[in-house]
Write a protein that holds these residues in place. Structure first.
Motif, PDB file in Angstrom:
ATOM      1  N   ALA A 174       0.830  -1.205   0.000  1.00 23.14           N
ATOM      2  CA  ALA A 174       0.000   0.000   0.000  1.00 23.14           C
ATOM      3  C   ALA A 174       0.861   1.251   0.000  1.00 23.14           C
ATOM      4  CB  ALA A 174      -0.917  -0.011   1.217  1.00 23.14           C
ATOM      5  N   THR A 175       1.858   1.284   0.884  1.00 21.36           N
ATOM      6  CA  THR A 175       2.678   2.497   0.967  1.00 21.36           C
ATOM      7  C   THR A 175       3.454   2.719  -0.331  1.00 21.36           C
ATOM      8  OG1 THR A 175       4.259   1.153   2.146  1.00 21.36           O
ATOM      9  CG2 THR A 175       2.957   2.643   3.471  1.00 21.36           C
ATOM     10  N   HIS A 176       3.916   1.609  -0.915  1.00 18.50           N
ATOM     11  CA  HIS A 176       4.664   1.731  -2.152  1.00 18.50           C
ATOM     12  C   HIS A 176       3.760   2.283  -3.252  1.00 18.50           C
ATOM     13  CE1 HIS A 176       7.105   0.548  -5.628  1.00 18.50           C
ATOM     14  NE2 HIS A 176       8.095   0.866  -4.792  1.00 18.50           N
ATOM     15  N   GLU A 177       2.526   1.742  -3.273  1.00 23.74           N
ATOM     16  CA  GLU A 177       1.573   2.178  -4.297  1.00 23.74           C
ATOM     17  C   GLU A 177       1.148   3.631  -4.088  1.00 23.74           C
ATOM     18  OE1 GLU A 177       0.727   0.451  -7.068  1.00 23.74           O
ATOM     19  OE2 GLU A 177       2.323  -0.835  -6.272  1.00 23.74           O
ATOM     20  N   LEU A 178       1.171   4.071  -2.798  1.00 24.15           N
ATOM     21  CA  LEU A 178       0.784   5.461  -2.507  1.00 24.15           C
ATOM     22  C   LEU A 178       1.880   6.439  -2.897  1.00 24.15           C
ATOM     23  CD1 LEU A 178      -0.860   5.305   1.044  1.00 24.15           C
ATOM     24  CD2 LEU A 178      -1.907   6.199  -1.016  1.00 24.15           C
ATOM     25  N   LYS A 179       3.113   5.931  -2.741  1.00 20.88           N
ATOM     26  CA  LYS A 179       4.262   6.820  -2.919  1.00 20.88           C
ATOM     27  C   LYS A 179       4.313   7.428  -4.345  1.00 20.88           C
ATOM     28  CE  LYS A 179       8.974   7.010  -1.421  1.00 20.88           C
ATOM     29  NZ  LYS A 179      10.178   6.318  -1.143  1.00 20.88           N
ATOM     30  N   THR A 180       4.070   6.585  -5.334  1.00 25.96           N
ATOM     31  CA  THR A 180       4.199   7.047  -6.720  1.00 25.96           C
ATOM     32  C   THR A 180       3.176   8.153  -7.057  1.00 25.96           C
ATOM     33  OG1 THR A 180       4.658   4.728  -7.067  1.00 25.96           O
ATOM     34  CG2 THR A 180       4.682   6.102  -9.030  1.00 25.96           C
ATOM     35  N   PRO A 181       1.851   7.886  -6.845  1.00 24.06           N
ATOM     36  CA  PRO A 181       0.917   8.979  -7.181  1.00 24.06           C
ATOM     37  C   PRO A 181       1.161  10.240  -6.351  1.00 24.06           C
ATOM     38  CG  PRO A 181      -0.250   7.131  -6.169  1.00 24.06           C
ATOM     39  CD  PRO A 181       1.142   6.676  -6.398  1.00 24.06           C
ATOM     40  N   LEU A 182       1.617  10.011  -5.085  1.00 26.40           N
ATOM     41  CA  LEU A 182       1.844  11.174  -4.237  1.00 26.40           C
ATOM     42  C   LEU A 182       2.986  12.041  -4.764  1.00 26.40           C
ATOM     43  CD1 LEU A 182       0.334  11.962  -1.667  1.00 26.40           C
ATOM     44  CD2 LEU A 182       2.298  11.163  -0.384  1.00 26.40           C
ATOM     45  N   SER A 183       4.024  11.382  -5.267  1.00 21.70           N
ATOM     46  CA  SER A 183       5.136  12.193  -5.775  1.00 21.70           C
ATOM     47  C   SER A 183       4.717  12.903  -7.070  1.00 21.70           C
ATOM     48  CB  SER A 183       6.405  11.357  -5.960  1.00 21.70           C
ATOM     49  OG  SER A 183       6.120  10.221  -6.660  1.00 21.70           O
ATOM     50  N   VAL A 184       3.774  12.267  -7.822  1.00 21.45           N
ATOM     51  CA  VAL A 184       3.256  12.937  -9.025  1.00 21.45           C
ATOM     52  C   VAL A 184       2.482  14.190  -8.601  1.00 21.45           C
ATOM     53  CG1 VAL A 184       1.684  12.698 -10.990  1.00 21.45           C
ATOM     54  CG2 VAL A 184       3.170  10.789 -10.332  1.00 21.45           C
TER      55      VAL A 184
END
Ligand code: ADP
Length: 393
Positions: A174-184
């Motif tokens: 979950a955190t990994h998947e959150l990280k990408t859109p968040l950095s976008v």
């Protein structure tokens, strides 16, 4: 008087003075001695027979008296022998009221008491045996119940471990998947602020600024959670090498200069003793130092001082290095102190200072992964000192 014996006749005579025409008159009596001696020998024989009978009777009386005395004593001796063998003897016959009689009746009283005590002891023993049996039964029951609970606890524990693993996996993904859109999102917000979509007015700039700082907070939280799950799962890559502690401390000190200047704080790196080398993963130890020093900066009011020191030989023994970070900040109450290393623990006044509550939990896991220890000492209003140990190179 005169006696004269002749021819078996005892003559007894005595002059009797009687005036018989001028002369003296003698009176003479005679006894047949043989008759008298017969009587005497008869009497003698009778006396002898009687003496013999008296002697025999006396002997018999003596024997009877001795028997009378020794029989009760023998009975007592038998009784005492029985006592010695652990048996309660039968009462001895009591004859007479003399000392032996008194002894015998005392002996009988004693064995009567003894019999009573023995009965009581037997009753008590029986009661004890019953109690022991009852308790043993209860213990056996409790034991089987404990075994049953233990088995279900084991089962529950296995399930919990499984769930924990699932949770870690889930958090990781979950955190990994959150990280990408968040950095976008963060990237777009940054470009908006840089005027990519035209100039922003003051209100728009404020909104974008708020969104950006929330984005940064979330990124920090996600990267902390990722670190935590990685360490928990043993997936945090560790490259253990020998590093001089001074190198790590100076690197972190350099990174912290802007923050220190912003809050007008002094960082005192005590280099004496810091030449010691530790066996560690440099990046992870830098991460620990960053957490500790940035916390010190966060919780120390302007004008305060942060001191970093190190020495070889610690409470863990001579083969480890102890690094210490202390500040003159707000301190931690002794009730809060035991909880600061817990995950998501934020103590003190809530919401006053930013943070995720994961920094110290990560520090503890990293230090433990190196085989070291981490602990803190603090006094409210006076400052806090953190120590951690690492293996000496
Ligand atoms: P956070 O990221 O919220 O700072 P940490 O795990 O690093 O989380 O710290 C947990 C809590 O411990 C902090 O919220 C703070 O209350 C307390 N704390 C940590 N370091 C210090 C310090 N140097 N001085 C005072 N309090 C501290």
């Amino acid at each position: 008087m005169r006696f004269h014996e002749s021819a078996g006749i005892l003559e007894v005579y005595r002059p009797v003075e009687v005036d018989v025409s001028g002369g003296r008159l003698f009176l003479m009596l005679g006894f047949d001695v043989s008759e008298v001696s017969g009587i005497v020998s008869k009497i003698t024989r009778l006396i002898a027979v009687n003496a013999f009978i008296v002697y025999i009777l006396g002997l018999l009386a003596l024997i009877a008296a001795v028997n009378r005395l020794t029989e009760p004593l023998e009975n007592l001796a038998e009784g005492i022998k029985d006592l010695g063998l652990g048996r309660v003897p039968s009462p001895v016959p009591v004859r007479g009221y003399d000392e032996v009689g008194a002894l015998s009746s005392n002996f009988n009283k004693m064995i009567e008491d003894l019999g009573r005590y023995r009965e009581e002891v037997e009753r008590y023993q029986k009661h004890l045996e019953e109690m022991v049996r009852d308790r043993t039964e209860a213990l056996n029951l409790a034991n089987s119940e404990l075994l049953r609970i233990n088995a279900s606890l084991k089962e529950a524990n296995a399930k919990l471990l499984e769930l924990d693993k699932l949770k870690s996996n889930f958090l990781g993904i979950a955190t990994h998947e959150l990280k990408t859109p968040l950095s976008v999102v963060g990237g777009y917000l940054d470009s908006l602020r840089d005027g990519f979509a035209g100039d922003l007015n003051e209100v728009q700039d404020g909104i974008v600024g708020e969104a950006l700082s929330s984005c940064h907070r979330m990124e920090a939280l996600i990267s902390d959670m990722l670190d935590l799950t990685k360490i928990e799962a043993g997936k945090m890559p560790m490259e253990i090498r020998r590093f001089p502690v001074i190198g790590c401390v100076q690197k972190v000190g350099g990174q912290m200069i802007p923050l220190l200047q912003k809050k007008k704080l002094t960082l005192d790196i005590q280099e004496g003793g810091m030449e010691v080398e530790a066996l560690c993963d440099e990046d992870r130890i830098i991460q620990v130092l960053v957490n500790l020093i940035s916390n010190a900066i966060k919780f120390t009011p302007s004008g305060g001082k942060i001191t970093v020191s190190a020495r070889g030989g610690t409470r863990q023994g001579p083969s480890s290095v102890q690094v210490t970070v202390s500040d003159t900040g707000i301190g931690i109450s002794h009730q809060d102190l035991p909880h600061i290393f817990d995950e998501f623990a934020q103590v003190g006044e809530p919401g006053k200072v930013e943070g995720t509550g994961l920094g110290l939990a990560i520090c503890r896991r990293i230090v433990h992964a190196h085989g070291g220890e981490i602990w803190a000492e603090s006094k409210l209003g006076q400052g806090t000192t953190f120590h951690f140990t690492l293996p000496l190179a």
